[in-house]
Design a protein around this motif. Structure first.
Motif, PDB file in Angstrom:
ATOM      1  N   GLY A 228     -19.183   2.699  22.532  1.00  0.00           N
ATOM      2  CA  GLY A 228     -17.954   1.989  22.488  1.00  0.00           C
ATOM      3  C   GLY A 228     -17.689   0.657  21.933  1.00  0.00           C
ATOM      4  N   GLU A 229     -16.749   0.035  22.545  1.00  0.00           N
ATOM      5  CA  GLU A 229     -16.152  -1.285  22.105  1.00  0.00           C
ATOM      6  C   GLU A 229     -17.422  -2.498  22.341  1.00  0.00           C
ATOM      7  OE1 GLU A 229     -13.829  -2.370  20.049  1.00  0.00           O
ATOM      8  OE2 GLU A 229     -13.441  -0.189  20.238  1.00  0.00           O
ATOM      9  N   LEU A 230     -18.279  -2.149  23.211  1.00  0.00           N
ATOM     10  CA  LEU A 230     -19.225  -3.487  23.397  1.00  0.00           C
ATOM     11  C   LEU A 230     -20.261  -3.286  22.387  1.00  0.00           C
ATOM     12  CD1 LEU A 230     -20.092  -5.261  25.643  1.00  0.00           C
ATOM     13  CD2 LEU A 230     -21.315  -3.585  26.758  1.00  0.00           C
ATOM     14  N   VAL A 231     -20.337  -2.031  21.671  1.00  0.00           N
ATOM     15  CA  VAL A 231     -21.275  -2.076  20.490  1.00  0.00           C
ATOM     16  C   VAL A 231     -20.967  -3.041  19.672  1.00  0.00           C
ATOM     17  CG1 VAL A 231     -22.512  -0.435  18.941  1.00  0.00           C
ATOM     18  CG2 VAL A 231     -22.104   0.326  21.149  1.00  0.00           C
ATOM     19  N   ARG A 232     -19.571  -3.105  18.953  1.00  0.00           N
ATOM     20  CA  ARG A 232     -18.727  -3.930  18.204  1.00  0.00           C
ATOM     21  C   ARG A 232     -19.087  -5.332  18.546  1.00  0.00           C
ATOM     22  NH1 ARG A 232     -14.155  -2.630  15.086  1.00  0.00           N
ATOM     23  NH2 ARG A 232     -13.414  -1.167  16.736  1.00  0.00           N
ATOM     24  N   ILE A 233     -18.992  -5.533  19.751  1.00  0.00           N
ATOM     25  CA  ILE A 233     -19.516  -7.162  20.282  1.00  0.00           C
ATOM     26  C   ILE A 233     -20.948  -7.254  19.909  1.00  0.00           C
ATOM     27  CG2 ILE A 233     -19.325  -8.557  22.302  1.00  0.00           C
ATOM     28  CD1 ILE A 233     -17.145  -6.961  23.398  1.00  0.00           C
ATOM     29  N   GLN A 234     -21.583  -6.262  20.264  1.00  0.00           N
ATOM     30  CA  GLN A 234     -23.262  -6.597  20.221  1.00  0.00           C
ATOM     31  C   GLN A 234     -23.348  -6.873  18.804  1.00  0.00           C
ATOM     32  OE1 GLN A 234     -25.712  -7.262  22.385  1.00  0.00           O
ATOM     33  NE2 GLN A 234     -24.154  -7.063  24.047  1.00  0.00           N
TER      34      GLN A 234
ATOM     35  N   ASP B 151     -22.406  -1.333  30.673  1.00  0.00           N
ATOM     36  CA  ASP B 151     -21.069  -1.222  29.870  1.00  0.00           C
ATOM     37  C   ASP B 151     -19.925  -1.362  30.799  1.00  0.00           C
ATOM     38  OD1 ASP B 151     -19.331  -0.641  27.887  1.00  0.00           O
ATOM     39  OD2 ASP B 151     -19.722   1.210  27.429  1.00  0.00           O
ATOM     40  N   TRP B 152     -19.384  -2.688  30.528  1.00  0.00           N
ATOM     41  CA  TRP B 152     -18.422  -3.217  31.535  1.00  0.00           C
ATOM     42  C   TRP B 152     -17.096  -2.719  30.997  1.00  0.00           C
ATOM     43  CZ3 TRP B 152     -15.459  -6.904  29.228  1.00  0.00           C
ATOM     44  CH2 TRP B 152     -16.270  -7.648  28.007  1.00  0.00           C
ATOM     45  N   LEU B 153     -16.992  -2.324  29.892  1.00  0.00           N
ATOM     46  CA  LEU B 153     -15.816  -1.899  29.324  1.00  0.00           C
ATOM     47  C   LEU B 153     -15.803  -0.203  29.177  1.00  0.00           C
ATOM     48  CD1 LEU B 153     -15.770  -4.099  25.861  1.00  0.00           C
ATOM     49  CD2 LEU B 153     -14.402  -4.073  28.056  1.00  0.00           C
ATOM     50  N   SER B 154     -16.567   0.312  30.001  1.00  0.00           N
ATOM     51  CA  SER B 154     -16.457   1.770  29.837  1.00  0.00           C
ATOM     52  C   SER B 154     -15.131   2.417  30.576  1.00  0.00           C
ATOM     53  CB  SER B 154     -17.735   2.549  30.497  1.00  0.00           C
ATOM     54  OG  SER B 154     -17.914   1.808  31.746  1.00  0.00           O
ATOM     55  N   ASN B 155     -14.842   1.406  31.680  1.00  0.00           N
ATOM     56  CA  ASN B 155     -13.521   1.993  32.531  1.00  0.00           C
ATOM     57  C   ASN B 155     -12.383   1.839  31.908  1.00  0.00           C
ATOM     58  OD1 ASN B 155     -14.066  -0.494  32.978  1.00  0.00           O
ATOM     59  ND2 ASN B 155     -13.717  -0.174  35.258  1.00  0.00           N
ATOM     60  N   MET B 156     -12.386   0.791  30.962  1.00  0.00           N
ATOM     61  CA  MET B 156     -11.002   0.694  30.096  1.00  0.00           C
ATOM     62  C   MET B 156     -10.592   1.788  28.981  1.00  0.00           C
ATOM     63  SD  MET B 156     -11.761  -3.182  30.096  1.00  0.00           S
ATOM     64  CE  MET B 156     -10.026  -3.765  29.646  1.00  0.00           C
ATOM     65  N   SER B 157      -9.421   1.934  28.935  1.00  0.00           N
ATOM     66  CA  SER B 157      -8.944   3.102  28.040  1.00  0.00           C
ATOM     67  C   SER B 157      -8.510   2.117  26.547  1.00  0.00           C
ATOM     68  CB  SER B 157      -7.993   3.826  28.416  1.00  0.00           C
ATOM     69  OG  SER B 157      -6.674   3.150  28.877  1.00  0.00           O
ATOM     70  N   LEU B 158      -8.599   2.615  25.485  1.00  0.00           N
ATOM     71  CA  LEU B 158      -8.094   2.008  24.335  1.00  0.00           C
ATOM     72  C   LEU B 158      -6.723   2.187  24.158  1.00  0.00           C
ATOM     73  CD1 LEU B 158     -10.784   3.473  21.700  1.00  0.00           C
ATOM     74  CD2 LEU B 158     -10.749   1.199  22.662  1.00  0.00           C
ATOM     75  N   PRO B 159      -5.926   1.192  23.679  1.00  0.00           N
ATOM     76  CA  PRO B 159      -4.637   1.154  23.466  1.00  0.00           C
ATOM     77  C   PRO B 159      -4.250   2.497  22.498  1.00  0.00           C
ATOM     78  CG  PRO B 159      -5.550  -0.567  22.070  1.00  0.00           C
ATOM     79  CD  PRO B 159      -6.696  -0.092  23.124  1.00  0.00           C
ATOM     80  N   SER B 160      -3.030   2.622  22.494  1.00  0.00           N
ATOM     81  CA  SER B 160      -2.344   3.736  21.695  1.00  0.00           C
ATOM     82  C   SER B 160      -2.755   3.387  20.359  1.00  0.00           C
ATOM     83  CB  SER B 160      -1.029   4.248  22.098  1.00  0.00           C
ATOM     84  OG  SER B 160      -0.286   2.950  21.835  1.00  0.00           O
ATOM     85  N   GLY B 161      -3.329   4.450  19.436  1.00  0.00           N
ATOM     86  CA  GLY B 161      -3.294   4.557  18.095  1.00  0.00           C
ATOM     87  C   GLY B 161      -4.629   3.859  17.661  1.00  0.00           C
ATOM     88  N   ALA B 162      -5.162   3.194  18.681  1.00  0.00           N
ATOM     89  CA  ALA B 162      -6.858   2.666  18.119  1.00  0.00           C
ATOM     90  C   ALA B 162      -7.693   3.589  18.175  1.00  0.00           C
ATOM     91  CB  ALA B 162      -7.195   1.674  19.480  1.00  0.00           C
TER      92      ALA B 162
END
Length: 424
Positions: free
Chosen positions: A95-101, A35-46
């Motif tokens: 996380g967001e990687l599931v959305r991409i998959q 999961d290469w997106l695990s260390n990235m935080s979501l923008p505010s309100g997401a």
């Protein structure tokens, strides 16, 4: 790959997690995803994505929704919706990687295929799940015996129990349609559980079972390859491989998936090559292509009637000759173009650090006895004879005279003289 529980034990012996494909940290499992997106935080309100990816036995994965917003992370054992009852699996992606998959595999979030996650698995759920999995190997042996007795042309490759133990799925391979109505009756009577038969292809069977390929590494289909593309014999022809089915076939009996890995590079390289059936017309005669080298960009041609003499020509020169032939012009001969190719005789490596030769062991070794015999046979030179000097040993008394002179003096003292005998 390894997890924190696969470290060495006492006395340096490998301990291993012994989870047999259900590692809690998802580090020893098949088709593990980073999961290469695990260390990235979501923008505010997401809002975090509500679906997760859950892995079951032998790399089987499905997407599940998380309606109760449970705090799930990779490696958590969860109880999911099944028909009937519930199933137990391990979270493999969040996380967001599931959305991409899901977008990549064209799975809609609101579809009926996406089922729910009930809860995190309790200890009772895990005990029932492990107990059911322990029975799979003995059931597989018994199931194969029943299929052989019924003379069915099928092969039962694997058995997977549902998490609550209420259903067993039998995976089988067959080349033709199989009537297994009687087989299901005997399975239900023998194993006292609900039976589901599922046919898989030969490639899917190899992916589920796993193994070591001819390259010495684990099979691609059981480690990282998720989609199975069709492989044709034309892929081997483009790469100039011998059409030997024993070398081109993988563990599944089909053509190896790795034949498609470099196919695009070969096709791009062949765009600059002329067609092999194109003949070159010269004043000396007509030449036919015999062989090509894609990596070096070379072609070998031979005149008709002189098939033993091959001429090596570059692709640029061949295209030039073909363009001249298209204008009804002929070149003098192929030797003019072939003579311009200069062989690169420079060695790939040089001995710059004073190392020994790589072929030092190829030379025959001479024994020491032969060397001694040769030295004995050689006559000594006069110059060497002059240099040789006799060094006398120094006696204990300090006298440095030779031994022969000392012996002569001793003999003179012992022998009586003739003059004394005559006086007597």
């Amino acid at each position: 790959m390894g997890c924190s529980s696969c470290s060495s034990g006492k006395d340096g012996q490998p301990k291993g997690c012994k989870n047999n494909g259900t590692c809690g940290t998802d580090g020893c499992n098949k088709l593990t995803v980073f999961d290469w997106l695990s260390n990235m935080s979501l923008p505010s309100g997401a809002i975090p994505f509500s679906c997760v990816e859950i892995r079951f036995k032998n790399g089987r994965k499905n997407f599940f929704s998380n309606p109760e917003s449970l705090s799930l992370s990779i490696g958590d054992v969860v109880a999911t919706e099944a028909s009937p009852g519930h199933d137990v699996g391990i979270v493999s992606l969040t996380g967001e990687l599931v959305r991409i998959q899901m977008k990549k595999k064209k799975v809609n979030v609101d579809s009926e295929e996406v089922k729910k996650v009930y809860r995190k698995a309790s200890q009772k759920d895990i005990d029932i799940w492990q107990k059911s999995r322990d029975k799979e190997e003995t059931m597989k042996v018994r199931a194969r015996e029943i299929a052989i007795r019924l003379e069915l042309q099928m092969k039962i490759s694997d058995i997977e129990f549902q998490g609550d133990g209420s259903k067993a799925t039998f995976y089988y391979t067959a080349e033709e349609r199989v009537d297994f109505r009687q087989l299901i009756k005997e399975f239900a009577h023998e194993f006292s559980t609900r039976i589901e038969m599922r046919q898989v292809g030969f490639r899917q069977e190899a992916a589920r079972l796993g193994g070591i390929g001819s390259c010495g590494r684990e099979l691609c289909c059981s480690t990282w390859l998720t989609d199975f593309r069709s492989v044709n014999t034309s892929a081997a022809r483009y790469q100039q491989l011998s059409l030997n089915p024993q070398k081109l076939a993988g563990q599944c009996g089909k053509l190896k998936c790795c034949l498609n890995y470099e196919l695009d590079a070969y096709i791009d390289a062949l765009n600059s090559f002329p067609k092999q059936d194109t003949k070159l017309h010269t004043e000396k005669g007509t030449a036919v292509c015999q062989k090509i080298d894609i990596f070096k960009g070379l072609l070998w041609y031979a005149y008709e009637g002189e098939w033993m003499n091959w001429h090596k020509i570059s692709t640029e020169d061949v295209n030039e000759i073909i363009a001249a032939n298209a204008n009804n012009e002929k070149v003098a001969s192929l030797e003019e173009f072939a003579s311009e190719l200069i062989e690169d005789t420079k060695t790939d490596f040089e001995n710059v650090v004073g190392q020994d030769s790589l072929t030092r062991f190829d030379r025959p070794k001479h024994s020491k006895r032969r060397r001694k015999n040769r030295n004995k046979r050689k006559p000594t030179n006069k110059a060497n004879q002059d240099k040789q000097t006799t060094v006398a040993r120094k006696p204990k008394g300090g006298n440095t005279e030779p031994k022969n002179k000392q012996n002569n003096q001793r003999n003179k003292k012992r022998r009586p003289s003739k003059r004394n005998n005559d006086k007597a």
